[in-house]
Write an enzyme that holds these catalytic residues in place. Structure first.
Site, PDB file in Angstrom:
ATOM      1  N   ARG A 118       0.863  -1.198   0.000  1.00  0.00           N
ATOM      2  CA  ARG A 118       0.000   0.000   0.000  1.00  0.00           C
ATOM      3  C   ARG A 118       0.892   1.239   0.000  1.00  0.00           C
ATOM      4  NH1 ARG A 118      -5.116  -2.165   1.574  1.00  0.00           N
ATOM      5  NH2 ARG A 118      -6.371  -1.620  -0.210  1.00  0.00           N
ATOM      6  N   GLN A 123      -0.617   2.888  -6.048  1.00  0.00           N
ATOM      7  CA  GLN A 123      -2.044   3.246  -5.944  1.00  0.00           C
ATOM      8  C   GLN A 123      -2.821   2.994  -7.231  1.00  0.00           C
ATOM      9  OE1 GLN A 123      -2.283   7.216  -4.330  1.00  0.00           O
ATOM     10  NE2 GLN A 123      -2.400   6.457  -2.236  1.00  0.00           N
ATOM     11  N   ASP A 126      -3.846  -0.637  -7.473  1.00  0.00           N
ATOM     12  CA  ASP A 126      -4.323  -1.210  -6.215  1.00  0.00           C
ATOM     13  C   ASP A 126      -5.729  -1.805  -6.408  1.00  0.00           C
ATOM     14  OD1 ASP A 126      -5.286  -1.697  -3.674  1.00  0.00           O
ATOM     15  OD2 ASP A 126      -4.466   0.128  -2.804  1.00  0.00           O
ATOM     16  N   SER A 129      -8.199  -1.681  -3.380  1.00  0.00           N
ATOM     17  CA  SER A 129      -8.882  -0.397  -3.196  1.00  0.00           C
ATOM     18  C   SER A 129      -9.950  -0.182  -4.254  1.00  0.00           C
ATOM     19  CB  SER A 129      -7.879   0.758  -3.249  1.00  0.00           C
ATOM     20  OG  SER A 129      -7.076   0.741  -2.107  1.00  0.00           O
ATOM     21  N   TYR A 229      -2.606  -2.310   7.545  1.00  0.00           N
ATOM     22  CA  TYR A 229      -3.651  -3.299   7.835  1.00  0.00           C
ATOM     23  C   TYR A 229      -3.809  -3.499   9.335  1.00  0.00           C
ATOM     24  CZ  TYR A 229      -3.323  -4.602   2.913  1.00  0.00           C
ATOM     25  OH  TYR A 229      -3.329  -4.581   1.548  1.00  0.00           O
TER      26      TYR A 229
HETATM   27  P1  NAD Z   1      -9.218  -4.145   5.081  1.00  0.00           P
HETATM   28  O1  NAD Z   1     -10.194  -4.466   4.021  1.00  0.00           O
HETATM   29  O2  NAD Z   1      -8.056  -5.049   5.305  1.00  0.00           O
HETATM   30  O3  NAD Z   1     -10.000  -4.024   6.489  1.00  0.00           O
HETATM   31  C1  NAD Z   1     -11.142  -3.203   6.603  1.00  0.00           C
HETATM   32  C2  NAD Z   1     -11.066  -2.419   7.887  1.00  0.00           C
HETATM   33  O4  NAD Z   1     -11.410  -3.272   8.983  1.00  0.00           O
HETATM   34  C3  NAD Z   1      -9.711  -1.822   8.237  1.00  0.00           C
HETATM   35  O5  NAD Z   1      -9.836  -0.417   8.354  1.00  0.00           O
HETATM   36  C4  NAD Z   1      -9.358  -2.480   9.566  1.00  0.00           C
HETATM   37  O6  NAD Z   1      -8.622  -1.625  10.423  1.00  0.00           O
HETATM   38  C5  NAD Z   1     -10.741  -2.775  10.110  1.00  0.00           C
HETATM   39  N1  NAD Z   1     -10.793  -3.711  11.234  1.00  0.00           N
HETATM   40  C6  NAD Z   1     -10.098  -4.852  11.437  1.00  0.00           C
HETATM   41  N2  NAD Z   1     -10.434  -5.406  12.620  1.00  0.00           N
HETATM   42  C7  NAD Z   1     -11.386  -4.604  13.163  1.00  0.00           C
HETATM   43  C8  NAD Z   1     -12.111  -4.631  14.377  1.00  0.00           C
HETATM   44  N3  NAD Z   1     -11.948  -5.596  15.275  1.00  0.00           N
HETATM   45  N4  NAD Z   1     -12.990  -3.633  14.617  1.00  0.00           N
HETATM   46  C9  NAD Z   1     -13.166  -2.630  13.732  1.00  0.00           C
HETATM   47  N5  NAD Z   1     -12.497  -2.550  12.561  1.00  0.00           N
HETATM   48  C10 NAD Z   1     -11.614  -3.516  12.300  1.00  0.00           C
HETATM   49  O7  NAD Z   1      -8.691  -2.651   4.892  1.00  0.00           O
HETATM   50  P2  NAD Z   1      -8.373  -1.894   3.521  1.00  0.00           P
HETATM   51  O8  NAD Z   1      -9.580  -1.223   3.020  1.00  0.00           O
HETATM   52  O9  NAD Z   1      -7.653  -2.828   2.611  1.00  0.00           O
HETATM   53  O10 NAD Z   1      -7.398  -0.758   4.035  1.00  0.00           O
HETATM   54  C11 NAD Z   1      -6.239  -1.124   4.730  1.00  0.00           C
HETATM   55  C12 NAD Z   1      -5.303   0.051   4.841  1.00  0.00           C
HETATM   56  O11 NAD Z   1      -4.671   0.377   3.630  1.00  0.00           O
HETATM   57  C13 NAD Z   1      -5.934   1.332   5.320  1.00  0.00           C
HETATM   58  O12 NAD Z   1      -5.029   1.893   6.250  1.00  0.00           O
HETATM   59  C14 NAD Z   1      -5.984   2.190   4.109  1.00  0.00           C
HETATM   60  O13 NAD Z   1      -6.010   3.561   4.420  1.00  0.00           O
HETATM   61  C15 NAD Z   1      -4.696   1.778   3.488  1.00  0.00           C
HETATM   62  N6  NAD Z   1      -4.606   2.103   2.063  1.00  0.00           N
HETATM   63  C16 NAD Z   1      -3.469   2.721   1.639  1.00  0.00           C
HETATM   64  C17 NAD Z   1      -3.301   3.015   0.303  1.00  0.00           C
HETATM   65  C18 NAD Z   1      -2.063   3.683  -0.166  1.00  0.00           C
HETATM   66  O14 NAD Z   1      -1.457   4.411   0.568  1.00  0.00           O
HETATM   67  N7  NAD Z   1      -1.643   3.421  -1.382  1.00  0.00           N
HETATM   68  C19 NAD Z   1      -4.270   2.649  -0.600  1.00  0.00           C
HETATM   69  C20 NAD Z   1      -5.412   2.009  -0.133  1.00  0.00           C
HETATM   70  C21 NAD Z   1      -5.557   1.708   1.206  1.00  0.00           C
END
Ligand code: NAD
Length: 370
Positions: A118, A123, A126, A129, A229
């Site tokens: 990430r 991006q 991705d 996303s 994550y």
């Molecule tokens: P994901 O699909 O893996 O998980 C969904 C959400 O569930 C996450 O926010 C996680 O913290 C939450 N979660 C896990 N256990 C939980 C609990 N017990 N109670 C409540 N919530 C809980 O997440 P994702 O959508 O793949 O995103 C993961 C990360 O990647 C995020 O920090 C996002 O901002 C980041 N991201 C970064 C980039 C980048 O910089 N290029 C791009 C996309 C996403």
């Protein structure tokens, strides 16, 4: 190079790994072989691919190409149609070690796009996303469709209707889009996540963050997650979260759960006693259903009514928005290909590149990741 785009065969999968837009770019340099009907369920007919420069072929020819672009990992029959030494690009589920072993055993060089780090440079490729964003939107649409009341507040001559209260559990990409979508529909929104940076994101979208305080340094440290994550939180924190969520759930009309922990079963966040306490006619959309669900009452692929609450267990929500989901996925794939096709239009593996290294899951008959 011959690049093949087979039709997806997994039940319920409507997406396609290339669209006429991306085929046009690929066909300028390569021979693009699209299986007849591959894009039909995403509203991309064969004629549009042909006009973009593709050859419309049968499945054997598409799978027999030098490089095969897929949405889902090929099953056994599909693998058998691929040539050893050919390149596979798709969402190959990098945590499924058995599947990776089968791909390696078939002699494929395989890239699992979900494994991209990430980082800013990744991006545009991705896939997690792009697809989670669509799924988060669709989850709210499904909820609104099942919910038997209005989402926005309405003041009418016949009286006032209250705005729906929406609770979002897990605020990654899907959860943020679910908040934004529910907000556009006029709902009042609360959200919960384990990771501290999420609070600010939730508030910037006009929703309220449910603060579950960290009581020990260990809790605070685990909540930071790794690589963006989440990690499994200690039981003490989960219990405090469940107690707070139970109280908020009693007031909610719609709950959308998206909480995931990579490579693990989804955490249980809405227990049966909480469902029991919810208002009759309220709706839960459990987006984590394919990873076991955030609610133990969710049934995969079904909408059930438990204790008067509708629980939607529809998997693969992105597939319900097939045209746009394919368009974004295909652009992700096209951007990724720039890392593995050199200026002379040949396939290369640059192991110095961290995105290539992270996504390369099989090469030379071996699994490169577990
Ligand atoms: P994901 O699909 O893996 O998980 C969904 C959400 O569930 C996450 O926010 C996680 O913290 C939450 N979660 C896990 N256990 C939980 C609990 N017990 N109670 C409540 N919530 C809980 O997440 P994702 O959508 O793949 O995103 C993961 C990360 O990647 C995020 O920090 C996002 O901002 C980041 N991201 C970064 C980039 C980048 O910089 N290029 C791009 C996309 C996403």
């Amino acid at each position: 190079m011959r690049i093949g785009i087979p039709a997806e065969t997994r039940p319920g999968e409507t997406r396609v790994a290339a669209t006429p837009e991306t085929v046009k770019k690929l066909a300028a340099k390569h021979q693009v072989l699209v299986e007849s009907g591959a894009g039909v369920r995403a509203s991309y007919p064969d004629a549009a691919y042909e006009a973009a420069g593709a050859h419309i072929v049968d499945g054997a020819a598409a799978f027999g190409a030098d490089m095969v672009l897929k949405v889902r990992s090929p099953d056994g029959a599909e693998r058998a149609r691929m040539r050893p030494g050919s390149v596979l690009v798709g969402m190959l589920n990098p945590f499924d070690t058995e599947n990776l072993a089968a791909l390696a055993g078939a002699g494929l060089t395989a890239f699992a796009l979900e494994a991209a780090p990430r980082i800013t440079r990744a991006q545009s490729m991705d896939v997690l996303s792009s697809q989670a964003n669509i799924a988060g939107y669709k989850a709210v649409m499904l909820a609104a469709n099942t919910y038997q009341r209005f989402m926005p507040m309405l003041m009418t001559a016949a009286g006032t209707v209250k705005a729906a209260r929406v609770l979002i559990m897990g605020v990654g990409v899907a959860g943020l889009q679910a908040i934004a979508t529910a907000k556009r529909l006029g709902a009042v929104i609360e959200a919960s996540d384990v990771r501290p940076p999420v609070k600010e994101q939730v508030e910037s979208l006009g929703a309220k963050f449910i603060d579950v305080p960290y009581e020990t340094e260990e809790e605070r440290e685990i909540a930071q997650g790794s690589g963006g994550y989440a990690r499994p939180m200690p039981a003490s924190w989960m219990q405090r979260q469940a107690a707070l969520v139970h109280e908020r759930a009693k007031l909610a009309d719609i709950i959308i759960t998206t909480a995931l922990i990579p490579g693990r079963k989804a955490p249980v966040l809405i227990g049966e006693e909480t469902v029991q306490a919810m208002k009759p006619g309220s709706v839960i959309v459990d987006m984590a259903v394919e990873q076991g669900g955030n609610c133990p009452l969710t049934e995969l692929g079904r909408t059930v009514v438990k204790h008067g609450v509708y629980i939607i267990g529809e998997p693969n929500l992105a597939s319900l928005v097939a045209a746009d989901a394919s368009a974004l996925y295909a652009r992700n794939v096209l951007d990724f290909l720039k890392l593995v096709i050199d200026k002379e239009d040949r396939f290369v593996i640059d192991r110095e590149d961290e995105i290539v290294r992270a996504t390369l899951v099989c090469a030379d008959g071996a699994v490169l990741r577990s």
